[in-house]
Write an enzyme that holds these catalytic residues in place. Structure first.
Site, PDB file in Angstrom:
ATOM      1  N   GLY A 148      32.152  34.157  43.990  1.00 22.12           N
ATOM      2  CA  GLY A 148      32.095  35.043  45.157  1.00 22.12           C
ATOM      3  C   GLY A 148      33.273  35.994  45.163  1.00 22.12           C
ATOM      4  N   ASN A 149      33.492  36.648  46.278  1.00 26.85           N
ATOM      5  CA  ASN A 149      34.684  37.493  46.412  1.00 26.85           C
ATOM      6  C   ASN A 149      35.144  37.476  47.869  1.00 26.85           C
ATOM      7  OD1 ASN A 149      33.454  39.864  47.879  1.00 26.85           O
ATOM      8  ND2 ASN A 149      32.191  39.870  46.024  1.00 26.85           N
ATOM      9  N   TYR A 150      36.285  38.123  48.146  1.00 20.71           N
ATOM     10  CA  TYR A 150      36.917  37.990  49.456  1.00 20.71           C
ATOM     11  C   TYR A 150      36.410  38.979  50.506  1.00 20.71           C
ATOM     12  CZ  TYR A 150      40.239  34.792  47.352  1.00 20.71           C
ATOM     13  OH  TYR A 150      40.807  33.722  46.732  1.00 20.71           O
ATOM     14  N   SER A 151      35.335  39.707  50.234  1.00 16.65           N
ATOM     15  CA  SER A 151      34.855  40.671  51.227  1.00 16.65           C
ATOM     16  C   SER A 151      34.480  39.945  52.533  1.00 16.65           C
ATOM     17  CB  SER A 151      33.620  41.398  50.676  1.00 16.65           C
ATOM     18  OG  SER A 151      33.012  42.127  51.711  1.00 16.65           O
ATOM     19  N   ALA A 166      30.327  44.292  48.588  1.00 18.11           N
ATOM     20  CA  ALA A 166      31.059  44.022  47.349  1.00 18.11           C
ATOM     21  C   ALA A 166      30.134  43.156  46.495  1.00 18.11           C
ATOM     22  CB  ALA A 166      32.351  43.294  47.659  1.00 18.11           C
TER      23      ALA A 166
END
Ligand code: CTP
Length: 399
Positions: free
Chosen positions: A210-213, A278
């Site tokens: 995943g990512n931090y968006s 993102a």
């Protein structure tokens, strides 16, 4: 004509040194042709006199549930119905904490709980109080309820310290309130698709890439478009926020592939699309059904590229407007222009990882808009809700 002419405002005053600014705020609202009724918390009366506020607002001041002189009931329900907007300025940490938790121990708070109108909150407090996690949590809760914050300014505070916490100037408060009402109808009959948040790419039954968006930028854009009258199709990855406005249709997705399918299916219905998500560029070649077991040797997960949603929409867009984002670390402008051209965007919103307060998981952003004539428009660091106003102002030029 003023956008707030003829509107009814409740002005809620709480116990802060900055209460003196409410006198000028009241005058400005009246000058714009609005009607003002002032509700004061008992402590607010210690900071500015009810007589001053009654004279300026041309209405009796409301403090108690009953008028102590004649026993008349000050109906918080009627006040809530009367108001087109409720401005709490200055808003102390204490009043915001009570609002966030449904406490109703004075007339300002009972009216707040009954009001159905837009709520504007202009905080004022010392810088450490403003930054305190408990206060931030309360403000986050209120923001999630769709209330509009008029951010305090940096400067000298009553404590003598310098920092963020000064009540916004009355002129700024009135400008922000006016722009809220002004934007109401400019996007009526338009449908806007917005992607927001991260994507999660499953590795096995319990893990993902995943990512931090946080989704905040995309959700702020959705609210802004909806407030201006647009119908919004918000395709969101997994986030912790919810859309507020009833014009927003939420489509929840998890992976880049699901987001792609939702975007392609809905693109036909829209006038414009803003790609604020993102999206993962790669996803595991295979998803393991069970949980991958620990082993001593290294684990290789093979990844395959995902579909470029913006890129595919760009190829089929015809006269639809397509807006993208670029979060860059180096060669920012050059890379953003590359994406603008590659994805056939009308304009791109660049945020640089090198700017403090820009990017993932923060409330603020600092953007540069680059259009397909390579014209650049640079903005100051702002709250994401205000950044959304700048982006949608630009979008309106195209629609
Ligand atoms: N985007 C998209 N689908 C993808 C990847 C990106 O729609 N699979 C969109 C983003 O929402 C954003 C724009 O394309 O509006 C640029 O995204 P970004 O990640 O900065 O660019 P990439 O094309 O992925 O390029 P790179 O990762 O090399 O910077």
């Amino acid at each position: 004509m003023s956008d707030i002419k003829g509107k009814n405002f409740l002005l809620g005053l709480t116990g802060s040194i900055a209460a003196y600014k409410a006198a000028h705020l009241t005058r400005l609202l009246i000058k714009e042709g609005a009607a003002v009724k002032v509700i004061m918390t008992p402590l607010a009366k210690e900071f500015i006199t009810p007589l001053t506020m009654a004279t300026l607002s041309q209405n009796p001041i409301l403090v108690d549930f009953f008028d102590p002189e004649n026993g008349n009931w000050n109906s918080h329900v009627d006040l809530g119905l009367w108001a087109d907007g409720f401005i709490i300025a200055p808003a102390t940490a204490n009043t915001m904490a009570k609002m966030a938790n449904g406490i109703a121990d004075n007339l300002l708070l009972t009216t707040y709980l009954s009001a159905k109108c837009p709520i504007f909150i202009a905080p004022a407090m010392d810088l450490e109080m403003f930054k305190h996690p408990a206060n931030r949590d309360n403000m986050d809760k209120l923001e999630k309820l769709g209330h509009i914050f008029i951010e305090p300014e940096e400067g000298e505070l009553a404590s003598g310290l310098i920092g963020k916490g000064r009540l916004s100037e009355p002129e700024t408060i009135v400008e922000q309130i006016k722009s809220f009402y002004q934007k109401k109808k400019s996007l009526i009959n338009k449908t806007i698709l917005i992607t927001a948040g991260p994507t999660y790419e499953n590795i096995d039954a319990v893990r993902f890439i995943g990512n931090y968006s946080s989704g905040k930028m995309g959700y702020a854009l959705a609210e802004e478009c909806a407030c201006r009258g647009a119908k919004v199709i918000l395709i969101s990855g997994p986030v912790n926020i919810k859309p507020i406005h009833q014009n927003i249709e939420l489509i929840n997705t998890i992976s880049a592939n699901e987001m792609f399918d939702a975007a392609i299916t809905n693109f036909e219905k829209v006038d414009a699309a803003i790609m604020a998500a993102a999206v993962a560029d790669f996803t595991p070649e295979q998803i393991i059904d069970s949980k991958i077991k620990r082993k001593d040797q290294s684990l290789i997960i093979e990844l395959k590229p995902t579909q470029d949603i913006a890129g595919v929409l760009g190829r089929t867009k015809k006269d639809k407007i397509l807006v993208g984002f670029a979060l860059e670390i180096e060669n920012e402008i050059e890379n953003a222009i590359g994406k603008l051209n590659r994805k056939n965007l009308d304009f791109i919103v660049l945020n640089s990882m090198n700017d403090n307060g820009a990017g993932f998981n923060v409330d603020t952003n600092k953007i540069t808009i680059i259009d397909n004539n390579e014209q650049k428009l640079e903005f100051k660091i702002k709250d994401k809700n205000l950044v959304a106003i700048d982006i949608i102002d630009k979008l309106e030029e195209y629609l």
